[in-house]
Design a protein around this motif. Structure first.
Motif, PDB file in Angstrom:
ATOM      1  N   ARG A  97     -15.400  18.546   4.598  1.00  0.00           N
ATOM      2  CA  ARG A  97     -15.855  17.770   3.438  1.00  0.00           C
ATOM      3  C   ARG A  97     -17.379  17.770   3.340  1.00  0.00           C
ATOM      4  NH1 ARG A  97     -12.736  12.305   5.039  1.00  0.00           N
ATOM      5  NH2 ARG A  97     -13.670  12.913   7.016  1.00  0.00           N
ATOM      6  N   LYS A  98     -17.873  17.536   2.140  1.00  0.00           N
ATOM      7  CA  LYS A  98     -19.298  17.302   1.948  1.00  0.00           C
ATOM      8  C   LYS A  98     -19.554  15.876   2.425  1.00  0.00           C
ATOM      9  CE  LYS A  98     -22.987  17.078  -1.436  1.00  0.00           C
ATOM     10  NZ  LYS A  98     -23.348  17.175  -2.845  1.00  0.00           N
ATOM     11  N   VAL A  99     -20.428  15.693   3.415  1.00  0.00           N
ATOM     12  CA  VAL A  99     -20.615  14.382   4.024  1.00  0.00           C
ATOM     13  C   VAL A  99     -21.560  13.523   3.192  1.00  0.00           C
ATOM     14  CG1 VAL A  99     -21.395  13.140   6.075  1.00  0.00           C
ATOM     15  CG2 VAL A  99     -20.040  15.212   6.333  1.00  0.00           C
ATOM     16  N   PHE A 100     -22.855  13.832   3.227  1.00  0.00           N
ATOM     17  CA  PHE A 100     -23.836  12.984   2.543  1.00  0.00           C
ATOM     18  C   PHE A 100     -24.011  13.449   1.099  1.00  0.00           C
ATOM     19  CE2 PHE A 100     -24.759  12.585   7.070  1.00  0.00           C
ATOM     20  CZ  PHE A 100     -24.558  11.226   7.184  1.00  0.00           C
ATOM     21  N   GLY A 101     -23.879  12.496   0.175  1.00  0.00           N
ATOM     22  CA  GLY A 101     -23.845  12.813  -1.241  1.00  0.00           C
ATOM     23  C   GLY A 101     -22.435  13.128  -1.714  1.00  0.00           C
ATOM     24  N   GLY A 102     -21.447  13.014  -0.814  1.00  0.00           N
ATOM     25  CA  GLY A 102     -20.042  13.255  -1.131  1.00  0.00           C
ATOM     26  C   GLY A 102     -19.203  12.127  -0.551  1.00  0.00           C
ATOM     27  N   LEU A 103     -18.703  12.337   0.667  1.00  0.00           N
ATOM     28  CA  LEU A 103     -17.919  11.315   1.364  1.00  0.00           C
ATOM     29  C   LEU A 103     -18.724  10.018   1.509  1.00  0.00           C
ATOM     30  CD1 LEU A 103     -15.360  10.614   3.043  1.00  0.00           C
ATOM     31  CD2 LEU A 103     -16.553  11.552   5.028  1.00  0.00           C
ATOM     32  N   VAL A 104     -19.983  10.150   1.906  1.00  0.00           N
ATOM     33  CA  VAL A 104     -20.903   9.014   2.015  1.00  0.00           C
ATOM     34  C   VAL A 104     -21.887   9.135   0.854  1.00  0.00           C
ATOM     35  CG1 VAL A 104     -22.663   7.894   3.437  1.00  0.00           C
ATOM     36  CG2 VAL A 104     -20.675   8.962   4.528  1.00  0.00           C
ATOM     37  N   GLN A 105     -21.805   8.212  -0.089  1.00  0.00           N
ATOM     38  CA  GLN A 105     -22.629   8.277  -1.293  1.00  0.00           C
ATOM     39  C   GLN A 105     -24.075   7.884  -1.018  1.00  0.00           C
ATOM     40  OE1 GLN A 105     -21.644   9.351  -4.497  1.00  0.00           O
ATOM     41  NE2 GLN A 105     -19.984  10.110  -3.208  1.00  0.00           N
ATOM     42  N   TYR A 106     -24.998   8.593  -1.625  1.00  0.00           N
ATOM     43  CA  TYR A 106     -26.408   8.229  -1.538  1.00  0.00           C
ATOM     44  C   TYR A 106     -26.655   6.907  -2.258  1.00  0.00           C
ATOM     45  CZ  TYR A 106     -27.656  12.884   0.180  1.00  0.00           C
ATOM     46  OH  TYR A 106     -27.783  14.026   0.937  1.00  0.00           O
ATOM     47  N   GLY A 107     -27.532   6.097  -1.684  1.00  0.00           N
ATOM     48  CA  GLY A 107     -27.949   4.857  -2.318  1.00  0.00           C
ATOM     49  C   GLY A 107     -26.977   3.700  -2.201  1.00  0.00           C
ATOM     50  N   GLU A 108     -25.872   3.868  -1.465  1.00  0.00           N
ATOM     51  CA  GLU A 108     -24.876   2.806  -1.312  1.00  0.00           C
ATOM     52  C   GLU A 108     -24.771   2.374   0.147  1.00  0.00           C
ATOM     53  OE1 GLU A 108     -21.096   3.924  -2.928  1.00  0.00           O
ATOM     54  OE2 GLU A 108     -21.938   4.416  -4.887  1.00  0.00           O
ATOM     55  N   TYR A 109     -24.446   1.090   0.341  1.00  0.00           N
ATOM     56  CA  TYR A 109     -24.197   0.584   1.692  1.00  0.00           C
ATOM     57  C   TYR A 109     -23.074   1.395   2.317  1.00  0.00           C
ATOM     58  CZ  TYR A 109     -26.846  -3.742   2.344  1.00  0.00           C
ATOM     59  OH  TYR A 109     -27.827  -4.658   2.571  1.00  0.00           O
ATOM     60  N   TYR A 159     -24.941  -7.902  15.820  1.00  0.00           N
ATOM     61  CA  TYR A 159     -25.137  -7.677  14.393  1.00  0.00           C
ATOM     62  C   TYR A 159     -24.233  -6.547  13.913  1.00  0.00           C
ATOM     63  CZ  TYR A 159     -29.467 -10.137  15.444  1.00  0.00           C
ATOM     64  OH  TYR A 159     -30.384 -11.059  15.875  1.00  0.00           O
ATOM     65  N   ARG A 160     -23.886  -6.601  12.617  1.00  0.00           N
ATOM     66  CA  ARG A 160     -23.269  -5.446  11.975  1.00  0.00           C
ATOM     67  C   ARG A 160     -24.390  -4.505  11.583  1.00  0.00           C
ATOM     68  NH1 ARG A 160     -19.153  -7.730   7.541  1.00  0.00           N
ATOM     69  NH2 ARG A 160     -18.684  -5.556   7.232  1.00  0.00           N
ATOM     70  N   LEU A 161     -24.158  -3.207  11.718  1.00  0.00           N
ATOM     71  CA  LEU A 161     -25.158  -2.208  11.391  1.00  0.00           C
ATOM     72  C   LEU A 161     -24.681  -1.396  10.192  1.00  0.00           C
ATOM     73  CD1 LEU A 161     -27.179  -0.116  13.850  1.00  0.00           C
ATOM     74  CD2 LEU A 161     -26.121   1.003  11.895  1.00  0.00           C
ATOM     75  N   TYR A 162     -25.479  -1.390   9.151  1.00  0.00           N
ATOM     76  CA  TYR A 162     -25.200  -0.612   7.938  1.00  0.00           C
ATOM     77  C   TYR A 162     -26.312   0.395   7.725  1.00  0.00           C
ATOM     78  CZ  TYR A 162     -21.718  -4.080   6.656  1.00  0.00           C
ATOM     79  OH  TYR A 162     -20.630  -4.889   6.651  1.00  0.00           O
ATOM     80  N   SER A 163     -26.026   1.406   6.932  1.00  0.00           N
ATOM     81  CA  SER A 163     -27.028   2.369   6.513  1.00  0.00           C
ATOM     82  C   SER A 163     -26.933   2.510   4.998  1.00  0.00           C
ATOM     83  CB  SER A 163     -26.778   3.738   7.134  1.00  0.00           C
ATOM     84  OG  SER A 163     -26.735   3.653   8.524  1.00  0.00           O
ATOM     85  N   ILE A 164     -28.060   2.801   4.402  1.00  0.00           N
ATOM     86  CA  ILE A 164     -28.096   3.192   2.997  1.00  0.00           C
ATOM     87  C   ILE A 164     -28.744   4.580   2.994  1.00  0.00           C
ATOM     88  CG2 ILE A 164     -28.872   2.623   0.668  1.00  0.00           C
ATOM     89  CD1 ILE A 164     -29.177  -0.322   1.693  1.00  0.00           C
ATOM     90  N   PRO A 165     -27.921   5.631   3.061  1.00  0.00           N
ATOM     91  CA  PRO A 165     -28.461   6.984   3.158  1.00  0.00           C
ATOM     92  C   PRO A 165     -29.053   7.471   1.833  1.00  0.00           C
ATOM     93  CG  PRO A 165     -26.172   6.897   3.902  1.00  0.00           C
ATOM     94  CD  PRO A 165     -26.477   5.613   3.213  1.00  0.00           C
ATOM     95  N   GLU A 166     -30.112   8.225   1.946  1.00  0.00           N
ATOM     96  CA  GLU A 166     -30.700   9.009   0.865  1.00  0.00           C
ATOM     97  C   GLU A 166     -30.948  10.389   1.453  1.00  0.00           C
ATOM     98  OE1 GLU A 166     -30.971   8.119  -2.192  1.00  0.00           O
ATOM     99  OE2 GLU A 166     -30.812   5.939  -2.103  1.00  0.00           O
ATOM    100  N   SER A 167     -31.277  11.359   0.642  1.00  0.00           N
ATOM    101  CA  SER A 167     -31.457  12.715   1.164  1.00  0.00           C
ATOM    102  C   SER A 167     -32.658  12.833   2.099  1.00  0.00           C
ATOM    103  CB  SER A 167     -31.571  13.719   0.014  1.00  0.00           C
ATOM    104  OG  SER A 167     -32.691  13.409  -0.790  1.00  0.00           O
ATOM    105  N   ALA A 168     -33.739  12.079   1.860  1.00  0.00           N
ATOM    106  CA  ALA A 168     -34.947  12.205   2.676  1.00  0.00           C
ATOM    107  C   ALA A 168     -35.168  11.041   3.636  1.00  0.00           C
ATOM    108  CB  ALA A 168     -36.169  12.347   1.766  1.00  0.00           C
ATOM    109  N   ARG A 169     -34.471   9.910   3.435  1.00  0.00           N
ATOM    110  CA  ARG A 169     -34.658   8.742   4.299  1.00  0.00           C
ATOM    111  C   ARG A 169     -33.400   7.893   4.272  1.00  0.00           C
ATOM    112  NH1 ARG A 169     -34.885   4.528   0.970  1.00  0.00           N
ATOM    113  NH2 ARG A 169     -35.705   4.859  -1.081  1.00  0.00           N
ATOM    114  N   TRP A 170     -33.234   7.114   5.317  1.00  0.00           N
ATOM    115  CA  TRP A 170     -32.161   6.122   5.384  1.00  0.00           C
ATOM    116  C   TRP A 170     -32.792   4.749   5.531  1.00  0.00           C
ATOM    117  CZ3 TRP A 170     -27.581   7.431   9.138  1.00  0.00           C
ATOM    118  CH2 TRP A 170     -26.924   8.580   8.712  1.00  0.00           C
TER     119      TRP A 170
END
Length: 184
Positions: free
Chosen positions: A56-68, A97-108
């Protein structure tokens, strides 16, 4: 009337069994993983679900950019510090703590949230976010099939590494006078 109630009961039983099957089946696709960093005076434990890429396409696919993102699969990722630390340049109190990420193509953006014991897919209570740090995205040559989160010691503490697909991010974790470390 008895036939109707029997039919409804049977339907609920079948639905419940199917839901339980899907739940336990999904756990096998993304097994739990742990990472621990331990020295003489600090322990950091992290628990997360380890999904596979599986074509699968991971970032920008399965894991959406800009979303928790729960930074894993199934149950939410949780991290626990046995003492106060500086996480990504910002102070954080000892605790869990719970750990979340908000991925973007150049930074998280890495988020620590104080709401615990929630299934990971549910939206967090954003008012309980206690820390946000931004980290750059690196693009290693090697592809990582399964999400891997691990600690890497450095001279002032440790780096928390997130690796998946061709993406690598690092969050520095520091504390005063770090002793000689060992990894588990």
């Amino acid at each position: 009337m008895k036939k109707v109630l029997f039919g409804l009961g049977l339907a609920l039983l079948v639905y419940g069994g199917y839901t339980a099957y899907e739940f336990y089946n999904s756990l096998g696709l993304s097994p739990r993983g742990q990472a621990t960093y331990q020295t003489q005076d600090i322990t950091i434990d992290l628990d997360y679900g380890r999904p596979y890429k599986r074509g699968r396409k991971v970032f920008g696919g399965l894991v959406q950019y800009g979303e928790y993102w729960r930074t894993g699969a199934n149950e939410a990722t949780e991290i626990e510090f046995s003492r106060d630390v500086v996480f990504g340049g910002k102070p954080i109190k000892k605790g869990r703590y719970r750990l979340y990420s908000i991925p973007e193509s150049a930074r998280w953006t890495i988020v620590l949230n104080s709401e615990l014991a929630q299934w990971g897919k549910f939206e967090p209570n954003y008012d309980l976010d206690v820390l946000r740090v931004e980290v750059p995205v690196l693009s290693p040559k090697e592809e990582v099939e399964q999400l891997t989160i691990e600690f890497q010691p450095d001279e002032n503490g440790a780096q928390l590494l997130f690796k998946w697909n061709r993406t690598l991010t690092r969050v520095p974790i520091k504390w005063k006078n770090p002793p000689v470390s060992s990894l588990k």
